[in-house]
Design an enzyme around this catalytic site. Structure first.
Site, PDB file in Angstrom:
ATOM      1  N   LEU A 154       0.661  -1.096  -0.458  1.00 39.74           N
ATOM      2  CA  LEU A 154       0.033  -0.042  -0.271  1.00 39.74           C
ATOM      3  C   LEU A 154       1.100   1.360  -0.174  1.00 39.74           C
ATOM      4  O   LEU A 154       0.217   1.847   0.452  1.00 39.74           O
ATOM      5  CB  LEU A 154      -1.180  -0.135   1.221  1.00 39.74           C
ATOM      6  CG  LEU A 154      -2.391  -1.269   1.259  1.00 39.74           C
ATOM      7  CD1 LEU A 154      -2.616  -1.244   2.475  1.00 39.74           C
ATOM      8  CD2 LEU A 154      -3.022  -0.913   0.256  1.00 39.74           C
ATOM      9  N   CYS A 155       1.940   1.357  -0.538  1.00 38.06           N
ATOM     10  CA  CYS A 155       2.537   2.712  -0.569  1.00 38.06           C
ATOM     11  C   CYS A 155       3.013   2.885  -1.873  1.00 38.06           C
ATOM     12  O   CYS A 155       4.092   3.517  -2.043  1.00 38.06           O
ATOM     13  CB  CYS A 155       3.847   2.295   0.246  1.00 38.06           C
ATOM     14  SG  CYS A 155       5.081   0.575  -0.272  1.00 38.06           S
ATOM     15  N   GLY A 156       2.335   2.898  -2.748  1.00 37.96           N
ATOM     16  CA  GLY A 156       2.037   3.177  -4.391  1.00 37.96           C
ATOM     17  C   GLY A 156       3.341   2.538  -5.037  1.00 37.96           C
ATOM     18  O   GLY A 156       3.207   1.259  -5.078  1.00 37.96           O
TER      19      GLY A 156
END
Length: 127
Positions: free
Chosen positions: A89-91
């Protein structure tokens, strides 16, 4: 027909709920990013003064030599520390870290590089 309408309504409700959750996650991420930016902004004058101090010290000492301040071209072994997230979930952070690590490893022999891996995503990538 009625069952189709019910399915469509449920789908719309589900998408609306997902949109709300995504928006809440985005707001939390923005708050965390602003906190990190403020910390970096507060530390910037300290880092600038430290850099100026080191430059003045090195200018005054003409014959000063230290192994950490010299460039070495014939290093036989290297260690690469790869720090990635535990979740996805960190691009594009993980992909950028992996790309840079692969770029570094491309110029080296694998047996001459020790990998220090932190994070589940990095461990899975370099397994």
């Amino acid at each position: 027909m009625i069952q189709n309408l019910r399915q469509i309504k449920n789908r719309i409700k589900s998408i609306t709920n997902t949109k709300k959750i995504t928006r809440a996650m985005q707001m939390v991420s923005a708050a965390k990013l602003n906190r990190v930016r403020a910390t970096f902004h507060d530390a910037k004058p300290y880092l600038t003064d430290l850099q100026v101090l080191l430059e003045h010290m090195l200018q005054d000492a003409d014959d000063f030599r230290h192994p950490l301040l010299e460039k070495h071209h014939d290093i036989p072994r290297a260690a690469l520390c790869v720090i990635a997230s535990d979740t996805g979930l960190c691009g594009t952070y993980n992909q950028n870290v992996f790309r840079q690590a692969e770029h570094f490893l491309a110029g080296k022999e694998r047996k001459n590089v020790d990998l220090v891996i932190i994070g589940k995503e990095a461990f899975g990538h370099f397994r």
